[in-house]
Design a protein around this motif. Sequence first.
Motif, PDB file in Angstrom:
ATOM      1  N   PHE A 222      56.953 -34.422  52.517  1.00 57.10           N
ATOM      2  CA  PHE A 222      57.280 -34.225  53.938  1.00 57.10           C
ATOM      3  C   PHE A 222      58.343 -35.227  54.392  1.00 57.10           C
ATOM      4  CE2 PHE A 222      56.356 -35.692  58.307  1.00 57.10           C
ATOM      5  CZ  PHE A 222      56.668 -34.539  59.005  1.00 57.10           C
ATOM      6  N   LEU A 223      58.279 -36.445  53.866  1.00 53.65           N
ATOM      7  CA  LEU A 223      59.228 -37.494  54.256  1.00 53.65           C
ATOM      8  C   LEU A 223      60.528 -37.457  53.448  1.00 53.65           C
ATOM      9  CD1 LEU A 223      56.708 -40.445  54.703  1.00 53.65           C
ATOM     10  CD2 LEU A 223      57.864 -39.136  56.511  1.00 53.65           C
ATOM     11  N   GLY A 224      60.634 -36.517  52.513  1.00 54.01           N
ATOM     12  CA  GLY A 224      61.868 -36.374  51.749  1.00 54.01           C
ATOM     13  C   GLY A 224      61.916 -37.146  50.441  1.00 54.01           C
ATOM     14  N   PHE A 225      60.788 -37.692  50.026  1.00 54.19           N
ATOM     15  CA  PHE A 225      60.722 -38.396  48.747  1.00 54.19           C
ATOM     16  C   PHE A 225      60.643 -37.389  47.614  1.00 54.19           C
ATOM     17  CE2 PHE A 225      59.362 -41.758  51.500  1.00 54.19           C
ATOM     18  CZ  PHE A 225      59.462 -42.952  50.820  1.00 54.19           C
ATOM     19  N   LYS A 226      61.202 -37.747  46.480  1.00 54.40           N
ATOM     20  CA  LYS A 226      60.980 -36.981  45.259  1.00 54.40           C
ATOM     21  C   LYS A 226      59.656 -37.492  44.690  1.00 54.40           C
ATOM     22  CE  LYS A 226      62.615 -36.094  40.642  1.00 54.40           C
ATOM     23  NZ  LYS A 226      63.489 -36.488  39.558  1.00 54.40           N
ATOM     24  N   VAL A 227      58.731 -36.587  44.432  1.00 61.72           N
ATOM     25  CA  VAL A 227      57.432 -36.954  43.874  1.00 61.72           C
ATOM     26  C   VAL A 227      57.469 -36.684  42.380  1.00 61.72           C
ATOM     27  CG1 VAL A 227      54.947 -36.535  43.943  1.00 61.72           C
ATOM     28  CG2 VAL A 227      56.300 -36.370  46.059  1.00 61.72           C
ATOM     29  N   ARG A 228      57.218 -37.722  41.589  1.00 62.68           N
ATOM     30  CA  ARG A 228      57.299 -37.581  40.138  1.00 62.68           C
ATOM     31  C   ARG A 228      56.000 -38.061  39.499  1.00 62.68           C
ATOM     32  NH1 ARG A 228      59.303 -39.687  35.316  1.00 62.68           N
ATOM     33  NH2 ARG A 228      60.885 -38.425  34.305  1.00 62.68           N
ATOM     34  N   HIS A 229      55.364 -37.175  38.785  1.00 62.34           N
ATOM     35  CA  HIS A 229      54.157 -37.522  38.037  1.00 62.34           C
ATOM     36  C   HIS A 229      54.594 -37.973  36.649  1.00 62.34           C
ATOM     37  CE1 HIS A 229      51.279 -36.103  41.019  1.00 62.34           C
ATOM     38  NE2 HIS A 229      52.172 -35.163  41.279  1.00 62.34           N
ATOM     39  N   VAL A 230      54.384 -39.248  36.367  1.00 59.64           N
ATOM     40  CA  VAL A 230      54.835 -39.843  35.112  1.00 59.64           C
ATOM     41  C   VAL A 230      53.822 -39.535  34.011  1.00 59.64           C
ATOM     42  CG1 VAL A 230      55.511 -41.987  33.953  1.00 59.64           C
ATOM     43  CG2 VAL A 230      55.990 -41.682  36.402  1.00 59.64           C
ATOM     44  N   GLU A 231      54.327 -39.025  32.915  1.00 60.09           N
ATOM     45  CA  GLU A 231      53.494 -38.699  31.757  1.00 60.09           C
ATOM     46  C   GLU A 231      53.423 -39.907  30.817  1.00 60.09           C
ATOM     47  OE1 GLU A 231      51.849 -35.909  31.653  1.00 60.09           O
ATOM     48  OE2 GLU A 231      52.849 -35.004  33.381  1.00 60.09           O
ATOM     49  N   GLU A 232      52.360 -40.003  30.059  1.00 58.11           N
ATOM     50  CA  GLU A 232      52.134 -41.160  29.196  1.00 58.11           C
ATOM     51  C   GLU A 232      53.276 -41.401  28.210  1.00 58.11           C
ATOM     52  OE1 GLU A 232      48.542 -42.381  26.351  1.00 58.11           O
ATOM     53  OE2 GLU A 232      47.951 -42.073  28.450  1.00 58.11           O
ATOM     54  N   GLU A 233      53.880 -40.348  27.707  1.00 60.19           N
ATOM     55  CA  GLU A 233      54.976 -40.548  26.742  1.00 60.19           C
ATOM     56  C   GLU A 233      56.228 -41.143  27.393  1.00 60.19           C
ATOM     57  OE1 GLU A 233      54.738 -36.173  27.895  1.00 60.19           O
ATOM     58  OE2 GLU A 233      53.333 -37.600  27.065  1.00 60.19           O
ATOM     59  N   GLU A 234      56.263 -41.214  28.730  1.00 58.74           N
ATOM     60  CA  GLU A 234      57.397 -41.802  29.452  1.00 58.74           C
ATOM     61  C   GLU A 234      57.178 -43.272  29.798  1.00 58.74           C
ATOM     62  OE1 GLU A 234      59.228 -38.335  32.135  1.00 58.74           O
ATOM     63  OE2 GLU A 234      57.129 -38.766  32.633  1.00 58.74           O
TER      64      GLU A 234
END
Length: 137
Positions: free
Chosen positions: A25-37
């Motif tokens: 809603f606030l314009g942030f990119k939401v990124r779910h980080v995976e373990e291999e990263e």
Amino acid sequence: MKSAVLCYHLKGTEKGKKIGMIFGFLGFKVRHVEEEEYGLPIGVLAGIRAKEDLQDTDTGCEYKGEGFKEEMMVISAATEEMLDKALFLMKKEKVRVDLKAVVTPINQEWDSISLYEEIRKEHLYMKQKEAERKQED
């Protein structure tokens, strides 16, 4: 700079969905980080640095360690106002993630495990100090 929030162990959870709604809603990119990263620098994961700019000496390889299981958030906000709004909405919606940090010029060079270990140490220290204060009252 584009605002982003890195989420660890929140993907597919109710809390993760709320965080996605608030930050999206606030314009942030939401990124779910995976373990291999986990071996990539925080700055790369947050979109501050390009993966192509990594030097051979940077930790850019696929992570193959043990990782961690606790929820964690790392916030990269374009402005302090955006950060304040996001934290306010999290509090208003009663969304709590104990391990959270803001991207800094120093920690953007760290990998996810290094940042997790530092945040966890700080969190445990603060919990201990709070418990000591309560005992004194």
